[in-house]
Write a protein that holds these residues in place. Structure first.
Motif, PDB file in Angstrom:
ATOM      1  N   SER A 223      -0.959 -10.968  -8.177  1.00 41.74           N
ATOM      2  CA  SER A 223      -0.205 -11.485  -9.078  1.00 41.74           C
ATOM      3  C   SER A 223       0.953 -10.794  -9.562  1.00 41.74           C
ATOM      4  O   SER A 223       2.069 -11.501  -9.708  1.00 41.74           O
ATOM      5  N   ASP A 224       1.193  -9.577  -9.468  1.00 38.27           N
ATOM      6  CA  ASP A 224       2.295  -8.893  -9.742  1.00 38.27           C
ATOM      7  C   ASP A 224       2.908  -8.118  -8.376  1.00 38.27           C
ATOM      8  O   ASP A 224       3.831  -7.258  -8.827  1.00 38.27           O
ATOM      9  N   GLY A 225       2.860  -8.530  -7.361  1.00 38.30           N
ATOM     10  CA  GLY A 225       3.742  -8.205  -6.174  1.00 38.30           C
ATOM     11  C   GLY A 225       2.631  -8.024  -5.014  1.00 38.30           C
ATOM     12  O   GLY A 225       1.599  -8.000  -5.187  1.00 38.30           O
ATOM     13  N   ASP A 226       3.461  -7.726  -3.885  1.00 33.79           N
ATOM     14  CA  ASP A 226       2.645  -7.279  -2.562  1.00 33.79           C
ATOM     15  C   ASP A 226       1.921  -6.089  -2.451  1.00 33.79           C
ATOM     16  O   ASP A 226       2.635  -5.113  -3.102  1.00 33.79           O
ATOM     17  N   ILE A 227       1.004  -5.718  -1.731  1.00 32.45           N
ATOM     18  CA  ILE A 227       0.155  -4.321  -1.903  1.00 32.45           C
ATOM     19  C   ILE A 227       1.253  -3.305  -0.878  1.00 32.45           C
ATOM     20  O   ILE A 227       0.713  -2.331  -0.848  1.00 32.45           O
ATOM     21  N   THR A 228       2.341  -3.597  -0.218  1.00 33.11           N
ATOM     22  CA  THR A 228       2.943  -2.536   0.449  1.00 33.11           C
ATOM     23  C   THR A 228       3.118  -1.237   0.062  1.00 33.11           C
ATOM     24  O   THR A 228       2.669  -0.186   0.771  1.00 33.11           O
TER      25      THR A 228
ATOM     26  N   SER B 131      -3.786 -14.884   2.901  1.00 29.20           N
ATOM     27  CA  SER B 131      -2.315 -15.362   3.252  1.00 29.20           C
ATOM     28  C   SER B 131      -2.448 -15.124   5.000  1.00 29.20           C
ATOM     29  O   SER B 131      -3.265 -14.506   5.789  1.00 29.20           O
ATOM     30  N   GLY B 132      -0.936 -15.133   5.602  1.00 34.32           N
ATOM     31  CA  GLY B 132      -0.965 -15.148   6.980  1.00 34.32           C
ATOM     32  C   GLY B 132      -1.085 -13.890   7.474  1.00 34.32           C
ATOM     33  O   GLY B 132      -0.954 -13.616   8.884  1.00 34.32           O
ATOM     34  N   GLY B 133      -0.728 -12.554   6.563  1.00 32.72           N
ATOM     35  CA  GLY B 133      -0.974 -11.455   7.392  1.00 32.72           C
ATOM     36  C   GLY B 133      -0.335 -10.571   6.508  1.00 32.72           C
ATOM     37  O   GLY B 133      -0.042 -10.620   5.096  1.00 32.72           O
ATOM     38  N   LEU B 134       0.274  -9.416   7.245  1.00 33.05           N
ATOM     39  CA  LEU B 134       0.827  -8.175   6.313  1.00 33.05           C
ATOM     40  C   LEU B 134       2.296  -8.799   6.022  1.00 33.05           C
ATOM     41  O   LEU B 134       2.873  -9.457   6.910  1.00 33.05           O
ATOM     42  N   PRO B 135       2.804  -8.011   4.913  1.00 30.83           N
ATOM     43  CA  PRO B 135       4.265  -8.090   4.591  1.00 30.83           C
ATOM     44  C   PRO B 135       5.252  -7.861   5.809  1.00 30.83           C
ATOM     45  O   PRO B 135       4.896  -7.048   6.633  1.00 30.83           O
ATOM     46  N   SER B 136       6.097  -8.324   5.636  1.00 40.32           N
ATOM     47  CA  SER B 136       7.374  -7.979   6.906  1.00 40.32           C
ATOM     48  C   SER B 136       7.627  -6.429   7.095  1.00 40.32           C
ATOM     49  O   SER B 136       7.661  -5.640   5.956  1.00 40.32           O
ATOM     50  N   GLY B 137       7.389  -6.106   8.183  1.00 42.32           N
ATOM     51  CA  GLY B 137       7.674  -4.767   8.800  1.00 42.32           C
ATOM     52  C   GLY B 137       6.509  -3.927   8.531  1.00 42.32           C
ATOM     53  O   GLY B 137       6.382  -2.717   9.251  1.00 42.32           O
ATOM     54  N   VAL B 138       5.541  -4.262   7.930  1.00 43.20           N
ATOM     55  CA  VAL B 138       4.236  -3.261   7.767  1.00 43.20           C
ATOM     56  C   VAL B 138       3.490  -3.254   9.065  1.00 43.20           C
ATOM     57  O   VAL B 138       2.930  -2.316   9.441  1.00 43.20           O
ATOM     58  N   GLY B 139       3.353  -4.180   9.655  1.00 40.88           N
ATOM     59  CA  GLY B 139       2.728  -4.396  10.869  1.00 40.88           C
ATOM     60  C   GLY B 139       3.351  -3.667  11.997  1.00 40.88           C
ATOM     61  O   GLY B 139       2.468  -2.967  12.865  1.00 40.88           O
ATOM     62  N   GLU B 140       4.563  -3.497  11.856  1.00 41.82           N
ATOM     63  CA  GLU B 140       5.141  -2.696  13.031  1.00 41.82           C
ATOM     64  C   GLU B 140       5.264  -1.088  12.611  1.00 41.82           C
ATOM     65  O   GLU B 140       5.168  -0.523  13.725  1.00 41.82           O
ATOM     66  N   ARG B 141       5.061  -0.816  11.407  1.00 43.06           N
ATOM     67  CA  ARG B 141       4.913   0.562  10.871  1.00 43.06           C
ATOM     68  C   ARG B 141       3.563   1.002  11.013  1.00 43.06           C
ATOM     69  O   ARG B 141       3.044   2.148  11.557  1.00 43.06           O
TER      70      ARG B 141
ATOM     71  N   ARG C 202      -1.778   5.238   3.482  1.00 40.67           N
ATOM     72  CA  ARG C 202      -1.693   5.450   4.880  1.00 40.67           C
ATOM     73  C   ARG C 202      -1.004   7.012   5.193  1.00 40.67           C
ATOM     74  O   ARG C 202      -1.476   7.673   5.938  1.00 40.67           O
ATOM     75  N   ALA C 203      -0.058   7.342   4.274  1.00 46.64           N
ATOM     76  CA  ALA C 203       0.233   8.398   4.031  1.00 46.64           C
ATOM     77  C   ALA C 203      -0.479   9.643   3.701  1.00 46.64           C
ATOM     78  O   ALA C 203      -0.602  10.815   4.436  1.00 46.64           O
ATOM     79  N   ARG C 204      -1.548   9.347   3.092  1.00 48.48           N
ATOM     80  CA  ARG C 204      -2.852  10.273   2.956  1.00 48.48           C
ATOM     81  C   ARG C 204      -3.770  10.328   4.058  1.00 48.48           C
ATOM     82  O   ARG C 204      -4.994  10.837   3.792  1.00 48.48           O
TER      83      ARG C 204
ATOM     84  N   ASP D  49      -2.129  -0.369  13.934  1.00 44.14           N
ATOM     85  CA  ASP D  49      -3.275  -0.325  14.123  1.00 44.14           C
ATOM     86  C   ASP D  49      -4.435  -0.938  12.860  1.00 44.14           C
ATOM     87  O   ASP D  49      -5.437  -0.974  12.857  1.00 44.14           O
ATOM     88  N   ILE D  50      -3.606  -1.274  11.864  1.00 44.52           N
ATOM     89  CA  ILE D  50      -4.210  -1.804  10.527  1.00 44.52           C
ATOM     90  C   ILE D  50      -4.876  -3.116  11.079  1.00 44.52           C
ATOM     91  O   ILE D  50      -4.162  -3.952  11.568  1.00 44.52           O
ATOM     92  N   VAL D  51      -6.124  -3.245  10.776  1.00 45.45           N
ATOM     93  CA  VAL D  51      -6.659  -4.606  10.934  1.00 45.45           C
ATOM     94  C   VAL D  51      -6.510  -5.739   9.718  1.00 45.45           C
ATOM     95  O   VAL D  51      -6.754  -5.185   8.575  1.00 45.45           O
ATOM     96  N   VAL D  52      -6.148  -6.859  10.206  1.00 47.88           N
ATOM     97  CA  VAL D  52      -5.957  -7.955   9.221  1.00 47.88           C
ATOM     98  C   VAL D  52      -7.167  -8.901   9.253  1.00 47.88           C
ATOM     99  O   VAL D  52      -7.101  -9.415  10.231  1.00 47.88           O
ATOM    100  N   LEU D  53      -7.933  -9.008   8.274  1.00 42.54           N
ATOM    101  CA  LEU D  53      -8.842  -9.896   8.607  1.00 42.54           C
ATOM    102  C   LEU D  53      -8.626 -11.393   7.627  1.00 42.54           C
ATOM    103  O   LEU D  53      -8.226 -10.892   6.379  1.00 42.54           O
ATOM    104  N   GLN D  54      -8.907 -12.580   7.956  1.00 43.91           N
ATOM    105  CA  GLN D  54      -8.411 -13.541   7.265  1.00 43.91           C
ATOM    106  C   GLN D  54      -9.711 -13.874   6.595  1.00 43.91           C
ATOM    107  O   GLN D  54     -10.797 -13.971   7.240  1.00 43.91           O
TER     108      GLN D  54
END
Length: 124
Positions: free
Chosen positions: A61-66, A85-95, A73-75, A98-103
């Protein structure tokens, strides 16, 4: 299955959050949360250095999880994105290819398996 792994659950739909939490507990994991907002998720990640894995909804409700995803991930925390939704926010999948996105919805065994796999992939 999850053998005491501490799993952060970030989901803004209370019914889905409880379903995920129950699933983690039945798989012998320990639930952190669930938390339902980006603000609360950021606070939890900052305060708790013992997170082993996370199941994250993308759009809260207050933003995306990026920012939370990037911090985890840094940890070297295993992350599974569980979203309607359709998947990861823009750029996250490229960085993080290996992150699995389940619908939503998925079979419970699949979610537990992906949590296990996510933890193994970051510990290598």
């Amino acid at each position: 299955m999850l053998n005491g792994l501490r799993v952060l659950v970030v989901e803004d739909d209370p019914a889905i959050a409880m379903d995920i939490s129950d699933l983690v507990e039945r798989a012998e994991g320990e639930v952190i949360g669930p938390v339902g907002s980006l603000r609360e998720a950021k606070q939890t990640v900052k305060a708790d250095q013992g997170i082993d894995a996370a199941v994250l909804d993308v759009n809260l409700s207050d933003g995306d999880i990026t920012p939370v995803l990037e911090s985890l991930r840094a940890r070297k925390v295993g992350v599974v994105v569980y979203t309607g939704s359709g998947g990861l926010p823009s750029g996250v999948g490229e960085r993080h290819p290996d992150i699995v996105v389940l619908q939503k919805p998925v079979q419970p065994g699949r979610l537990v398996g992906e949590i296990q796999r996510a933890c193994r992939s970051v510990s290598v």
